[in-house]
Design a protein around this motif. Structure first.
Motif, PDB file in Angstrom:
ATOM      1  N   SER A  32       0.810  -1.219   0.000  1.00 55.45           N
ATOM      2  CA  SER A  32       0.000   0.000   0.000  1.00 55.45           C
ATOM      3  C   SER A  32       0.843   1.269   0.000  1.00 55.45           C
ATOM      4  CB  SER A  32      -0.948   0.011   1.193  1.00 55.45           C
ATOM      5  OG  SER A  32      -0.205   0.118   2.389  1.00 55.45           O
ATOM      6  N   ALA A  33       2.143   1.159   0.242  1.00 54.50           N
ATOM      7  CA  ALA A  33       2.978   2.368   0.269  1.00 54.50           C
ATOM      8  C   ALA A  33       2.924   3.100  -1.055  1.00 54.50           C
ATOM      9  CB  ALA A  33       4.427   2.012   0.603  1.00 54.50           C
ATOM     10  N   GLY A  34       2.930   2.381  -2.156  1.00 57.01           N
ATOM     11  CA  GLY A  34       2.869   3.013  -3.463  1.00 57.01           C
ATOM     12  C   GLY A  34       1.461   3.358  -3.885  1.00 57.01           C
ATOM     13  N   SER A  35       0.454   2.767  -3.232  1.00 59.26           N
ATOM     14  CA  SER A  35      -0.921   3.007  -3.660  1.00 59.26           C
ATOM     15  C   SER A  35      -1.516   4.254  -3.022  1.00 59.26           C
ATOM     16  CB  SER A  35      -1.787   1.791  -3.341  1.00 59.26           C
ATOM     17  OG  SER A  35      -1.840   1.579  -1.945  1.00 59.26           O
ATOM     18  N   ASP A  36      -0.785   4.896  -2.095  1.00 63.07           N
ATOM     19  CA  ASP A  36      -1.292   6.122  -1.489  1.00 63.07           C
ATOM     20  C   ASP A  36      -1.508   7.205  -2.533  1.00 63.07           C
ATOM     21  OD1 ASP A  36      -1.180   4.926   0.949  1.00 63.07           O
ATOM     22  OD2 ASP A  36       0.728   5.835   1.544  1.00 63.07           O
ATOM     23  N   ASN A  37      -0.756   7.165  -3.600  1.00 57.21           N
ATOM     24  CA  ASN A  37      -0.823   8.206  -4.621  1.00 57.21           C
ATOM     25  C   ASN A  37      -1.985   8.005  -5.583  1.00 57.21           C
ATOM     26  OD1 ASN A  37       1.528   9.195  -3.507  1.00 57.21           O
ATOM     27  ND2 ASN A  37       2.810   8.021  -4.891  1.00 57.21           N
ATOM     28  N   LYS A  38      -2.629   6.858  -5.542  1.00 58.82           N
ATOM     29  CA  LYS A  38      -3.749   6.535  -6.428  1.00 58.82           C
ATOM     30  C   LYS A  38      -3.400   6.772  -7.897  1.00 58.82           C
ATOM     31  CE  LYS A  38      -7.363   7.316  -3.045  1.00 58.82           C
ATOM     32  NZ  LYS A  38      -6.795   7.813  -1.866  1.00 58.82           N
ATOM     33  N   ARG A  39      -2.254   6.271  -8.302  1.00 56.73           N
ATOM     34  CA  ARG A  39      -1.806   6.396  -9.682  1.00 56.73           C
ATOM     35  C   ARG A  39      -1.103   5.113 -10.068  1.00 56.73           C
ATOM     36  NH1 ARG A  39       3.567   6.518  -9.158  1.00 56.73           N
ATOM     37  NH2 ARG A  39       4.424   7.527  -7.354  1.00 56.73           N
ATOM     38  N   PRO A  40      -1.134   4.781 -11.341  1.00 56.04           N
ATOM     39  CA  PRO A  40      -0.350   3.623 -11.758  1.00 56.04           C
ATOM     40  C   PRO A  40       1.128   3.952 -11.597  1.00 56.04           C
ATOM     41  CG  PRO A  40      -1.284   4.745 -13.653  1.00 56.04           C
ATOM     42  CD  PRO A  40      -1.847   5.404 -12.426  1.00 56.04           C
ATOM     43  N   SER A  41       1.896   2.996 -11.129  1.00 57.46           N
ATOM     44  CA  SER A  41       3.304   3.266 -10.880  1.00 57.46           C
ATOM     45  C   SER A  41       4.180   2.431 -11.784  1.00 57.46           C
ATOM     46  CB  SER A  41       3.639   2.957  -9.423  1.00 57.46           C
ATOM     47  OG  SER A  41       5.000   3.181  -9.195  1.00 57.46           O
ATOM     48  N   TYR A  42       5.210   3.079 -12.307  1.00 57.66           N
ATOM     49  CA  TYR A  42       6.197   2.392 -13.117  1.00 57.66           C
ATOM     50  C   TYR A  42       7.500   2.262 -12.343  1.00 57.66           C
ATOM     51  CZ  TYR A  42       2.939   3.725 -16.725  1.00 57.66           C
ATOM     52  OH  TYR A  42       1.808   3.905 -17.461  1.00 57.66           O
ATOM     53  N   VAL A  43       7.421   2.473 -11.024  1.00 55.73           N
ATOM     54  CA  VAL A  43       8.626   2.513 -10.204  1.00 55.73           C
ATOM     55  C   VAL A  43       9.435   1.229 -10.363  1.00 55.73           C
ATOM     56  CG1 VAL A  43       9.488   2.605  -7.841  1.00 55.73           C
ATOM     57  CG2 VAL A  43       7.622   4.100  -8.536  1.00 55.73           C
ATOM     58  N   ASN A  44       8.770   0.098 -10.370  1.00 59.13           N
ATOM     59  CA  ASN A  44       9.499  -1.163 -10.425  1.00 59.13           C
ATOM     60  C   ASN A  44       9.617  -1.735 -11.827  1.00 59.13           C
ATOM     61  OD1 ASN A  44       9.947  -1.220  -7.651  1.00 59.13           O
ATOM     62  ND2 ASN A  44       7.884  -1.968  -7.292  1.00 59.13           N
ATOM     63  N   ALA A  45       9.135  -1.010 -12.811  1.00 60.97           N
ATOM     64  CA  ALA A  45       9.244  -1.503 -14.180  1.00 60.97           C
ATOM     65  C   ALA A  45      10.712  -1.588 -14.572  1.00 60.97           C
ATOM     66  CB  ALA A  45       8.499  -0.580 -15.136  1.00 60.97           C
ATOM     67  N   ALA A  46      11.079  -2.666 -15.219  1.00 59.18           N
ATOM     68  CA  ALA A  46      12.484  -2.849 -15.602  1.00 59.18           C
ATOM     69  C   ALA A  46      12.719  -2.207 -16.964  1.00 59.18           C
ATOM     70  CB  ALA A  46      12.813  -4.335 -15.644  1.00 59.18           C
ATOM     71  N   PHE A  47      13.308  -1.040 -16.957  1.00 50.76           N
ATOM     72  CA  PHE A  47      13.639  -0.340 -18.195  1.00 50.76           C
ATOM     73  C   PHE A  47      15.094  -0.650 -18.536  1.00 50.76           C
ATOM     74  CE2 PHE A  47       9.803   1.643 -17.478  1.00 50.76           C
ATOM     75  CZ  PHE A  47       9.560   2.753 -18.250  1.00 50.76           C
ATOM     76  N   ARG A  48      15.349  -0.864 -19.787  1.00 49.56           N
ATOM     77  CA  ARG A  48      16.727  -0.959 -20.252  1.00 49.56           C
ATOM     78  C   ARG A  48      17.114   0.400 -20.811  1.00 49.56           C
ATOM     79  NH1 ARG A  48      14.189  -5.346 -22.796  1.00 49.56           N
ATOM     80  NH2 ARG A  48      14.283  -4.123 -24.681  1.00 49.56           N
ATOM     81  N   ASN A  49      18.409   0.657 -20.964  1.00 48.22           N
ATOM     82  CA  ASN A  49      18.858   1.937 -21.504  1.00 48.22           C
ATOM     83  C   ASN A  49      18.225   2.214 -22.857  1.00 48.22           C
ATOM     84  OD1 ASN A  49      20.414   2.489 -19.315  1.00 48.22           O
ATOM     85  ND2 ASN A  49      22.269   1.625 -20.187  1.00 48.22           N
ATOM     86  N   SER A  50      18.076   1.177 -23.674  1.00 46.36           N
ATOM     87  CA  SER A  50      17.490   1.378 -24.997  1.00 46.36           C
ATOM     88  C   SER A  50      16.026   1.782 -24.893  1.00 46.36           C
ATOM     89  CB  SER A  50      17.644   0.113 -25.841  1.00 46.36           C
ATOM     90  OG  SER A  50      16.968  -0.961 -25.213  1.00 46.36           O
ATOM     91  N   ASP A  51      15.330   1.323 -23.839  1.00 51.63           N
ATOM     92  CA  ASP A  51      13.934   1.713 -23.653  1.00 51.63           C
ATOM     93  C   ASP A  51      13.821   3.219 -23.432  1.00 51.63           C
ATOM     94  OD1 ASP A  51      13.128  -0.916 -23.855  1.00 51.63           O
ATOM     95  OD2 ASP A  51      13.132  -1.250 -21.693  1.00 51.63           O
ATOM     96  N   VAL A  52      14.735   3.769 -22.645  1.00 54.85           N
ATOM     97  CA  VAL A  52      14.725   5.206 -22.388  1.00 54.85           C
ATOM     98  C   VAL A  52      15.001   5.957 -23.683  1.00 54.85           C
ATOM     99  CG1 VAL A  52      15.894   7.075 -21.176  1.00 54.85           C
ATOM    100  CG2 VAL A  52      15.360   4.963 -19.977  1.00 54.85           C
ATOM    101  N   GLU A  53      15.934   5.449 -24.457  1.00 62.14           N
ATOM    102  CA  GLU A  53      16.257   6.112 -25.714  1.00 62.14           C
ATOM    103  C   GLU A  53      15.083   6.072 -26.678  1.00 62.14           C
ATOM    104  OE1 GLU A  53      19.840   4.159 -26.922  1.00 62.14           O
ATOM    105  OE2 GLU A  53      20.958   4.966 -25.235  1.00 62.14           O
ATOM    106  N   VAL A  54      14.282   5.001 -26.621  1.00 59.57           N
ATOM    107  CA  VAL A  54      13.101   4.921 -27.480  1.00 59.57           C
ATOM    108  C   VAL A  54      12.020   5.867 -26.965  1.00 59.57           C
ATOM    109  CG1 VAL A  54      11.207   3.402 -28.181  1.00 59.57           C
ATOM    110  CG2 VAL A  54      13.568   2.592 -28.283  1.00 59.57           C
ATOM    111  N   MET A  55      11.829   5.881 -25.636  1.00 64.99           N
ATOM    112  CA  MET A  55      10.805   6.745 -25.044  1.00 64.99           C
ATOM    113  C   MET A  55      11.120   8.216 -25.256  1.00 64.99           C
ATOM    114  SD  MET A  55       9.895   4.997 -21.386  1.00 64.99           S
ATOM    115  CE  MET A  55       9.409   6.577 -20.749  1.00 64.99           C
ATOM    116  N   LEU A  56      12.384   8.572 -25.097  1.00 65.92           N
ATOM    117  CA  LEU A  56      12.795   9.969 -25.186  1.00 65.92           C
ATOM    118  C   LEU A  56      13.701  10.154 -26.385  1.00 65.92           C
ATOM    119  CD1 LEU A  56      13.596  10.501 -21.417  1.00 65.92           C
ATOM    120  CD2 LEU A  56      11.630  11.377 -22.645  1.00 65.92           C
TER     121      LEU A  56
END
Length: 164
Positions: A32-56
């Motif tokens: 529930s620590a992350g659910s206090d914000n009532k938003r979907p969280s990507y905090v634990n999503a495993a991003f690779r460096n290439s994912d960031v380069e694709v996103m941005l």
């Protein structure tokens, strides 16, 4: 003798139930620590460096950090994600620390939270100290904090605003 065994058995059952209750409460608290914000969280999503380069896009990554301050929609989303103090989730305080702000400055900034966003103060401080910093520098800090949700918010920076 049978009474002693009964007492010991009851004591073991009580200790076991208490241990299960503590374990369940801790597990529920972490969830529930992350659910206090009532938003979907990507905090634990495993991003690779290439994912960031694709996103941005490279243009966004190389844009001055001031671009984030100029885009009020993205800034507001970052404030919503990073300013709250949620147990177990790194926030603006951690970002300020990574940017070498003193703990006294961070505490003062949070004391003014009702009238001014601590994240905005940190970003303004960083842009004045390091005018050469880019959005890419901020992305690297957010990666170190494991705040992929904030990186995803930066992906909303529009290229036409960056090119100005």
């Amino acid at each position: 003798m049978p009474v002693l065994w009964a007492i010991i058995s009851l004591l073991l059952v009580f200790v076991s139930l208490a241990a299960v209750a503590v374990y369940t409460r801790r597990k529920r608290g972490l969830r529930s620590a992350g659910s206090d914000n009532k938003r979907p969280s990507y905090v634990n999503a495993a991003f690779r460096n290439s994912d960031v380069e694709v996103m941005l896009d490279h243009t966004v990554l190389s844009a001055p950090l001031q671009t984030v301050l100029d885009n009020l929609d993205v800034l507001e989303e970052l404030v919503i994600l990073l300013d709250p103090e949620s147990r177990g989730i790194k926030n603006t305080k951690h970002l300020a620390s990574l940017c070498s702000f003193s703990s006294t400055w961070i505490t003062y900034t949070y004391s003014m939270k009702e009238s001014r966003s601590p994240l905005r103060a940190v970003l303004e401080g960083v842009t004045s100290r390091n005018p050469d910093w880019t959005v890419g520098h901020l992305v690297q800090m957010l990666k170190r904090m494991e705040r992929n949700d904030a990186i995803a918010a930066l992906a909303k920076l529009r290229l036409d605003e960056v090119n100005v």
